[in-house]
Design an enzyme around this catalytic site. Structure first.
Site, PDB file in Angstrom:
ATOM      1  N   GLU A   1      36.165  11.810   4.212  1.00  0.00           N
ATOM      2  CA  GLU A   1      35.601  12.167   2.940  1.00  0.00           C
ATOM      3  C   GLU A   1      34.515  12.902   2.948  1.00  0.00           C
ATOM      4  OE1 GLU A   1      36.759   9.212   3.196  1.00  0.00           O
ATOM      5  OE2 GLU A   1      38.283   8.630   1.749  1.00  0.00           O
TER       6      GLU A   1
ATOM      7  N   HIS B   1      37.832  -1.710  -5.580  1.00  0.00           N
ATOM      8  CA  HIS B   1      38.887  -0.856  -6.184  1.00  0.00           C
ATOM      9  C   HIS B   1      39.081  -0.808  -7.335  1.00  0.00           C
ATOM     10  CE1 HIS B   1      40.014  -0.874  -1.774  1.00  0.00           C
ATOM     11  NE2 HIS B   1      40.841  -0.004  -1.827  1.00  0.00           N
TER      12      HIS B   1
HETATM   13  C1  LIG Z   1      36.974   5.638   2.329  1.00  0.00           C
HETATM   14  C2  LIG Z   1      38.330   5.527   1.973  1.00  0.00           C
HETATM   15  N1  LIG Z   1      39.127   6.412   1.623  1.00  0.00           N
HETATM   16  C3  LIG Z   1      40.391   6.270   1.405  1.00  0.00           C
HETATM   17  C4  LIG Z   1      40.791   5.005   1.278  1.00  0.00           C
HETATM   18  C5  LIG Z   1      42.339   4.820   0.563  1.00  0.00           C
HETATM   19  N2  LIG Z   1      42.921   4.388   1.499  1.00  0.00           N
HETATM   20  C6  LIG Z   1      43.391   2.939   1.717  1.00  0.00           C
HETATM   21  S1  LIG Z   1      44.133   2.485   3.151  1.00  0.00           S
HETATM   22  C7  LIG Z   1      44.189   4.120   3.580  1.00  0.00           C
HETATM   23  C8  LIG Z   1      45.149   4.826   4.856  1.00  0.00           C
HETATM   24  C9  LIG Z   1      44.367   3.999   6.145  1.00  0.00           C
HETATM   25  O1  LIG Z   1      45.301   4.412   7.255  1.00  0.00           O
HETATM   26  P1  LIG Z   1      45.230   3.628   8.371  1.00  0.00           P
HETATM   27  O2  LIG Z   1      43.671   3.539   8.754  1.00  0.00           O
HETATM   28  O3  LIG Z   1      45.854   4.273   9.519  1.00  0.00           O
HETATM   29  O4  LIG Z   1      45.526   1.936   8.286  1.00  0.00           O
HETATM   30  P2  LIG Z   1      46.766   1.628   7.846  1.00  0.00           P
HETATM   31  O5  LIG Z   1      46.900   1.452   6.614  1.00  0.00           O
HETATM   32  O6  LIG Z   1      47.993   2.392   8.529  1.00  0.00           O
HETATM   33  O7  LIG Z   1      46.800   0.181   8.357  1.00  0.00           O
HETATM   34  C10 LIG Z   1      43.791   5.060   2.538  1.00  0.00           C
HETATM   35  C11 LIG Z   1      43.695   6.432   2.738  1.00  0.00           C
HETATM   36  C12 LIG Z   1      39.969   3.914   1.097  1.00  0.00           C
HETATM   37  N3  LIG Z   1      40.257   2.660   0.975  1.00  0.00           N
HETATM   38  N4  LIG Z   1      38.641   4.300   1.725  1.00  0.00           N
END
Ligand SMILES: Cc1ncc(C[n+]2csc(CCOP(=O)(O)OP(=O)(O)O)c2C)c(N)n1
Lengths: 322, 345
Positions: free
Chosen positions: B73, B141
């Site tokens: 971000e 959230h």
């Molecule tokens: C700073 C931030 N940006 C976006 C999100 C929304 N979000 C939650 S989990 C996620 C994906 C995370 O992917 P990854 O790190 O690969 O973990 P996975 O969910 O695959 O275990 C996103 C975009 C968030 N929680 N925090």
């Protein structure tokens, strides 16, 4: 296989089922409206956390993500307290304040965050504390492949790398960050290869193979405890369910999901291996059945517990309120 | 444009649409109209947004103008600033408002300040579109945070409550030369248009709703209830119940926090003598106090018998439902508070 080996392996198999049954219980709790918010389960990724469990000590620290249940269990967080917290109960680990994305277990040095990437700087803090105290404890910061793209990841590695801090960054690469595919968004083929940019060790392991995972995690933690500095350990795996429960998963096909389950289920893969080693299917069935029953019983017990008293909703903002 | 002039126009029936589809269509119209508009954000392309608010846009506009971003971000919020300076009109989607923390730097030190620091020479046509509000996912959230952004000079802050305004205010935001924080409510994005209480027909052409114009939704004698975002729907429901009891509530939808139309609220409160501000954001140092103070400044403390606020009482939103219900304003809480006020002085 020696008898000792056999016991160890059976224990790994038991843990795999314990972890999966735990998340199955969470899914059941959601179906029964005991959990009212978002839920992220780790089904398909059990072998990574099971692989951590044998090396982790109580004085080590783990800082996890939104998908944290297995890491908590691997760190020794009490199952009952954790499930009660996820089920929003007064007896939960955080008295119903934190919920599934935010479990904190002070005695076990376990914490988590719902903000992607935010786990790593906190793990860095633990690592620095261990360094100052000249302890050989390690701090494990968990990241998904998605979190490896955050500024926090980079900044953490800069500090940890420069000071050779006892930090293990465990990247669970399930190749998806919600809908975003790792191979389409990452400038590098792997996360582990970025380690050289920070002067730290990078390792790569098949995170669906619990034996390989256990060995790799043990090797990484030995390296760190011996003063070798940070390690980025990347474990590849597959997320079987949606990103969160209710995710329409428009970004992948049903066939793709079925393929992942058929090819990369760590529990199935391990079962096949143990059977090839001569363990009988009735022995393995018994382990599986016992773990499933234990989780079911635990959930039944927890569902009967009360929610926190609403009158206390404002408590615990400040230390004098504890 | 005002809602009543639309009543006579023929309109496509969108009643079965989810709000997010209306938002996607609004963005599409603006992208067709102005080739300098583009979108960046997580999961906005192939997945069409986690709520579907960009669905179909990748197919129509391609990956150049609908950029799926990594979870970075800080970089892509800052890209928004650079794109705006380079003459583009970026819409940066930050999935949840809670995540703006990781890129606040680019929002409050760059986007918000550069127009002023440049002596008005640098325009900053950028929309930070994000989703706020509580849908049961605990402390990290469930926030609204519009008060936080409103506190930082240089940002326009918008929080629509109903489909007509979601479209009109978004169109205004995209066409604005100022940085705008556009905060959707998570609890509304998947709601069908027909399920909104405030359900003005949507015309088949682009229109704008100007910033800084609050709207009186129900005429009332006893209490002025000013609020915004999804609390407006709660307030309308509360007003219906209270009407049965003979308590008449004037519901005012603020629509935007910056600029804040205290004037409309003050005029209403001067008539009813009672002002209640309902805010899903935190209570202290925020919108509710600011609005009450401005109203008092405008009509004088003697013009009001009662001034009250109902907001999240300075506590992180708890996970457990029983606790959440205690701290996040809901219909029952609003009814109770208005009842008590109406019985009072
Ligand atoms: C700073 C931030 N940006 C976006 C999100 C929304 N979000 C939650 S989990 C996620 C994906 C995370 O992917 P990854 O790190 O690969 O973990 P996975 O969910 O695959 O275990 C996103 C975009 C968030 N929680 N925090």
């Amino acid at each position: 296989m020696t008898e000792q080996d056999q016991t160890l392996r059976l224990e790994r198999y038991r843990r795999l089922w314990r972890f999966r049954s735990f998340d199955d219980a969470c899914l059941e709790a959601l179906r029964r409206n005991v959990i009212h918010g978002e839920l992220h389960v780790g089904i398909g990724q059990e072998a990574i956390a099971v692989g951590m469990a044998e090396s982790l000590r109580r004085d080590d620290a783990v800082v996890s993500t939104h998908r944290n249940h297995f890491h908590a269990l691997a760190k020794g967080v009490d199952r009952r307290a954790l499930l009660a917290e996820i089920c929003e109960k007064a007896e939960g680990l955080c008295r119903g304040r934190g919920g599934h994305m935010h479990p904190f277990d002070v005695e076990n040095n376990f914490s988590a965050t719902g903000i992607v990437g935010a786990s790593l700087p906190v793990a860095l803090g633990y690592a620095y504390a261990f360094h100052l105290r000249q302890s050989d404890a390690i701090a494990v910061g968990i990241a998904g492949d998605g979190s490896s793209h955050t500024g926090a990841f980079h900044e953490t590695m800069v500090i940890a790398g420069a000071q050779k801090l006892p930090l293990l960054v465990l990247v669970e690469n399930n190749s998806l960050a919600i809908s975003i595919r790792f191979d389409q968004i990452s400038p590098t083929r792997t996360v582990a290869e970025r380690a050289s940019a920070y002067g730290v060790r990078g390792m790569h392991v098949d995170g669906t193979d619990v034996d390989a995972m256990t060995d790799a995690f043990a090797e990484a933690s030995r390296h760190i405890r011996a003063g070798g500095g940070p390690v980025i350990l990347e474990a590849t795996c597959a997320r079987f369910r949606g990103h969160f429960e209710g995710d329409p998963e428009g970004y992948r096909s049903r066939e793709e999901r079925q393929h992942l389950r058929a090819q990369f289920d760590p529990l199935r893969l391990y079962r096949d291996r143990l059977e090839a080693f001569g363990l009988t299917s009735s022995e393995l069935d018994a382990v599986e059945a016992a773990e499933k029953a234990a989780a079911r019983d635990l959930l039944a017990e927890i569902m009967a517990l009360p929610q926190p008293d609403p009158e206390g909703a404002l408590l615990y903002r400040f230390s004098e309120e504890v | 444009m005002n809602a009543s002039t639309l009543a006579t126009e023929a309109v496509t029936d969108r009643s079965g649409w989810q709000l997010s589809a209306l938002i996607a269509e609004t963005i599409a119209w603006e992208m067709r109209r102005d080739p300098s508009v583009l979108c960046i954000g997580e999961d906005i392309g192939r997945a069409g947004g986690v709520f579907g608010a960009t669905r179909g846009l990748l197919d129509e506009f391609g990956a150049g103008r609908i950029m799926d971003a990594p979870i970075a971000e800080m970089a892509f919020a800052g890209m928004g600033v650079g794109l705006a300076q380079a003459g583009m009109r970026p819409l940066v989607e930050l999935m949840f408002v809670d995540f703006l923390g990781v890129c606040l730097e680019q929002i409050f030190n760059a986007a918000a300040k550069i127009p002023y620091m440049s002596g008005g020479r640098q325009k900053m046509p950028i929309v930070f579109k994000t989703a706020g509000g509580c849908i049961g996912s605990a402390a990290q959230h469930s926030q609204c945070l519009w008060g936080l952004f409103a506190h930082l000079p240089g940002l326009k802050v918008v929080a629509p409550s109903n489909p007509f305004d979601y479209r009109g205010l978004l169109t205004s935001a995209i066409r604005s030369d100022d940085p705008v924080i556009y905060i959707e409510h998570k609890g509304q994005l998947l709601k069908k248009l027909s399920d909104f209480r405030n359900n003005t027909p949507i015309p088949d052409r682009a229109y704008t709703v100007p910033f800084g114009r609050a709207v009186v939704l129900t005429k009332g004698r006893d209490v002025t209830l000013a609020t915004l975002s999804s609390m407006v729907e709660h307030a309308l429901e509360a007003a219906l119940v209270l009407e049965q009891e003979g308590i008449s509530v004037e519901v005012v939808d603020l629509r935007t926090v910056v600029p804040l139309d205290h004037d409309t609220v003050a005029r209403s409160a001067a008539r009813t003598g009672r002002l209640l501000v309902v805010d899903e954001d935190y209570l202290s140092f925020g919108l509710s106090a600011e609005l009450c103070m401005r109203v008092i400044e405008q009509i004088g403390p003697g013009a009001l018998r009662q001034v009250e606020r109902l907001a999240v009482p300075d506590v992180p939103v708890p996970a457990a439902l029983a606790l959440e219900r205690k701290v996040v304003p809901g219909v029952d809480m609003i009814i109770d508070r208005v009842r008590t006020m109406a019985k009072g002085a």
